[in-house]
Motif scaffolding. Structure first.
Motif, PDB file in Angstrom:
ATOM      1  N   LEU A  15      -7.397   2.153   6.532  1.00  0.00           N
ATOM      2  CA  LEU A  15      -6.240   1.345   6.059  1.00  0.00           C
ATOM      3  C   LEU A  15      -6.329   0.062   6.540  1.00  0.00           C
TER       4      LEU A  15
ATOM      5  N   GLN B 169       0.988   3.971  -3.065  1.00  0.00           N
ATOM      6  CA  GLN B 169       0.441   5.304  -2.966  1.00  0.00           C
ATOM      7  C   GLN B 169       1.459   6.425  -3.373  1.00  0.00           C
TER       8      GLN B 169
ATOM      9  N   ASN C 135      -6.929   4.697   2.620  1.00  0.00           N
ATOM     10  CA  ASN C 135      -6.000   5.106   3.712  1.00  0.00           C
ATOM     11  C   ASN C 135      -6.798   5.243   4.986  1.00  0.00           C
TER      12      ASN C 135
ATOM     13  N   ARG D 278      -0.637  10.100  -2.927  1.00  0.00           N
ATOM     14  CA  ARG D 278      -1.300   9.833  -1.461  1.00  0.00           C
ATOM     15  C   ARG D 278      -2.571  10.821  -1.355  1.00  0.00           C
TER      16      ARG D 278
ATOM     17  N   ALA E 184       0.628  -1.127  -0.028  1.00  0.00           N
ATOM     18  CA  ALA E 184      -0.087  -0.052   0.073  1.00  0.00           C
ATOM     19  C   ALA E 184       0.663   1.164  -0.127  1.00  0.00           C
ATOM     20  N   ARG E 185       1.982   1.125   0.786  1.00  0.00           N
ATOM     21  CA  ARG E 185       3.033   2.160   0.826  1.00  0.00           C
ATOM     22  C   ARG E 185       3.374   2.538  -0.520  1.00  0.00           C
TER      23      ARG E 185
END
Length: 356
Positions: A41, A25, A38, A29, A21-22
């Motif tokens: 999340l 994005q 998020n 973001r 996920a990091r």
């Protein structure tokens, strides 16, 4: 080739999904779909993990749009949730394949990329008399699903991971038409076989490398092309022997036919390297590296649009600075000192002032 199993626990591990996920994005973001994901999340990732574990996960619908530079292409954007899955999968399977890639395959690999490819291309071009440059015709729309799955299964044997890979491949949206016939085909063969990967997916870029990986080894090890490199679907062979390269082209066409691919009849050429060769937006000459004129014209157009957007307060100064620095860094890889001075000394960003 040793096949690897027991990958699934790593794919659906919560920490892997969080890391995915990091990555997904990055640079996005503040987009609405990312902010929404998020906001909850942990719950979103747990729901995603449960869907993967139960094999109820299905990819969402792609959003598509056409781009015209540097050539017409259909770009497909997967839903953010699916992009998280793509990163989670690639986090685990990329290392499995990385060791199988040849050194001079430069696309979509950490620590490689266009500028490193340009350095290597320049080294080969300036040490060889001839170059055979080839471009695979409609590469992403032509990638055959059945062949791709077979190539992946030569390295991965984990059933659950293969299930997810198949779901992603089978979920590919329709690409631009690519009707080609190959030895053994009947009239309907090109229509019966599923093909095409969406340009824009992380998984598509990775699968595209796998699809031509055996071909890379064939050129290096069977054809004995010691100076060879590939960037996505563009590849080049260098040698002092023109006859060797001419024969290599015929062998390459035969091999690519087994992958249901063809090289572009116009863009694929054999010529003397001293005449200059175009590669990743530059023109490599014996004594200098220039920016291609079409690439420069597109960049000037983008900068003018950026000036207009900034004047009308549609982009931030930080975004402007990032774009200009990125373009300047790209130019530095060529012999472009005077060009950069000409562009950036006359580049001014000012806000429009509303009339009183």
């Amino acid at each position: 080739m040793k096949r690897v199993g027991n990958l699934w626990p790593h794919v659906i591990d919560f920490e892997n999904l969080l890391r995915a996920a990091r990555k997904a994005q990055k640079g996005k973001r503040y987009r609405e779909n990312v902010l929404s994901f998020n906001y909850n999340l942990e719950a979103e990732l747990l729901t995603l993990r449960d869907a993967l574990r139960a094999k109820s996960y299905r990819p969402g619908k792609y959003q598509t749009f056409q781009v015209w530079e540097p050539k017409p292409r259909l770009i497909s954007a997967a839903p953010y949730r699916d992009r998280v899955v793509h990163h989670a999968l690639c986090n685990v399977i990329l290392p499995v394949f990385e060791s199988t890639f040849i050194f001079d395959s430069y696309a979509n690999r950490e620590g490689f990329g266009t500028h490193r490819a340009l350095q290597r291309f320049t080294q080969f071009a300036r040490s060889s008399r001839y170059v055979l440059q080839c471009d695979v015709r409609k590469y992403f729309p032509s990638i055959d699903h059945a062949i791709l799955k077979t190539l992946i299964r030569r390295k991965i044997k984990c059933p659950d991971t293969l299930w997810l890979i198949d779901v992603i491949i089978d979920g590919s949206n329709e690409q631009e038409p690519s009707i080609e016939y190959f030895p053994g085909d009947d009239l309907l063969s090109p229509l019966d076989r599923r093909k095409g990967l969406p340009i824009g997916n992380l998984t598509s870029q990775f699968f595209a490398n796998i699809y031509l990986n055996d071909f890379d080894h064939y050129v290096k090890e069977q054809l004995k092309a010691t100076q060879y490199l590939r960037y996505v679907d563009d590849f080049s062979l260098f040698a002092d022997d023109r006859v060797f390269l001419a024969k290599a082209r015929l062998a390459i066409e035969d091999y690519l036919a087994t992958l249901r691919l063809k090289i572009h009849p116009i863009k694929s050429q054999l010529f003397e390297a001293r005449l200059g060769a175009n590669f990743v937006g530059f023109r490599v000459l014996p004594d200098r590296i220039r920016v291609r004129n079409d690439n420069l014209m597109r960049a000037r157009t983008r900068l003018k649009r950026l000036q207009t957007a900034y004047a009308k307060d549609r982009v931030s100064f930080a975004r402007v600075t990032q774009s200009v620095r990125s373009w300047a860094a790209h130019l530095k890889h060529g012999d472009t000192g005077y060009l950069r001075e000409d562009i950036f000394n006359h580049l001014v960003f000012v806000k429009d002032h509303p009339s009183s």
